[in-house]
Motif scaffolding. Sequence first.
Motif, PDB file in Angstrom:
ATOM      1  N   PHE A   1       0.827  -1.206   0.000  1.00 56.44           N
ATOM      2  CA  PHE A   1       0.000   0.000   0.000  1.00 56.44           C
ATOM      3  C   PHE A   1       0.858   1.250   0.000  1.00 56.44           C
ATOM      4  CE2 PHE A   1       1.165  -1.109   4.202  1.00 56.44           C
ATOM      5  CZ  PHE A   1       1.353   0.081   4.864  1.00 56.44           C
ATOM      6  N   ARG A   2       0.201   2.399  -0.122  1.00 51.94           N
ATOM      7  CA  ARG A   2       0.889   3.698  -0.151  1.00 51.94           C
ATOM      8  C   ARG A   2       0.630   4.545   1.091  1.00 51.94           C
ATOM      9  NH1 ARG A   2       4.861   4.302  -4.053  1.00 51.94           N
ATOM     10  NH2 ARG A   2       4.428   2.691  -5.580  1.00 51.94           N
ATOM     11  N   GLU A   3      -0.572   4.469   1.676  1.00 48.84           N
ATOM     12  CA  GLU A   3      -0.915   5.307   2.835  1.00 48.84           C
ATOM     13  C   GLU A   3      -1.538   4.437   3.918  1.00 48.84           C
ATOM     14  OE1 GLU A   3      -3.375   8.642   1.776  1.00 48.84           O
ATOM     15  OE2 GLU A   3      -2.337   8.866  -0.147  1.00 48.84           O
ATOM     16  N   PHE A   4      -1.364   4.874   5.164  1.00 51.06           N
ATOM     17  CA  PHE A   4      -1.854   4.088   6.308  1.00 51.06           C
ATOM     18  C   PHE A   4      -2.454   5.010   7.355  1.00 51.06           C
ATOM     19  CE2 PHE A   4      -1.032   2.428  10.581  1.00 51.06           C
ATOM     20  CZ  PHE A   4      -1.706   1.215  10.507  1.00 51.06           C
ATOM     21  N   GLU A   5      -3.516   4.522   7.978  1.00 51.48           N
ATOM     22  CA  GLU A   5      -4.121   5.232   9.104  1.00 51.48           C
ATOM     23  C   GLU A   5      -4.511   4.216  10.156  1.00 51.48           C
ATOM     24  OE1 GLU A   5      -7.795   8.341  10.086  1.00 51.48           O
ATOM     25  OE2 GLU A   5      -7.627   7.432   8.094  1.00 51.48           O
TER      26      GLU A   5
END
Length: 151
Positions: free
Chosen positions: A139-143
């Motif tokens: 993936f590219r972004e994480f929260e």
Amino acid sequence: MRFFTMDWWCGVQTGLTENPADDYFTHLAELRERVTPEQQSTLDGLLSLALHDSRLFQLRMNAVAAELQIELKGYQVEERFTLVYRGVEQFVSEADLERQLCGSAGYGDLGYDEVDILLSGAFVHRMLFSSGIEMAVTFREFELLRESTSA
């Protein structure tokens, strides 16, 4: 999994193995040197996770939005974690039917997780469950979302 493998975990149960933590921490130090300033908060968020012995109770993939959400319930604390991955490039969940620990049904307890960064700049979050299932999200972004489940 690259460091905390099922063979290693099974060996932990019998006391017949060396801990790969030092190698993993060396790997993380190398990652910290490679990340861009934009990637730093994602790496910090992933490394802040304390998911050992949590249990997966929901996994949702939205292919159109390239978003994956994994909801876990903490084992020792009354807390739920939602791992939100955006810009998902790949999701893999594989079971090793020959190597597993006894435990709860489904995925079982989440034992260990690892973080890596590919040459493309995408992150990979790998997770190993007591059922023998390994999961990997590229993936590219994480929260990270947290919710207390206590009354």
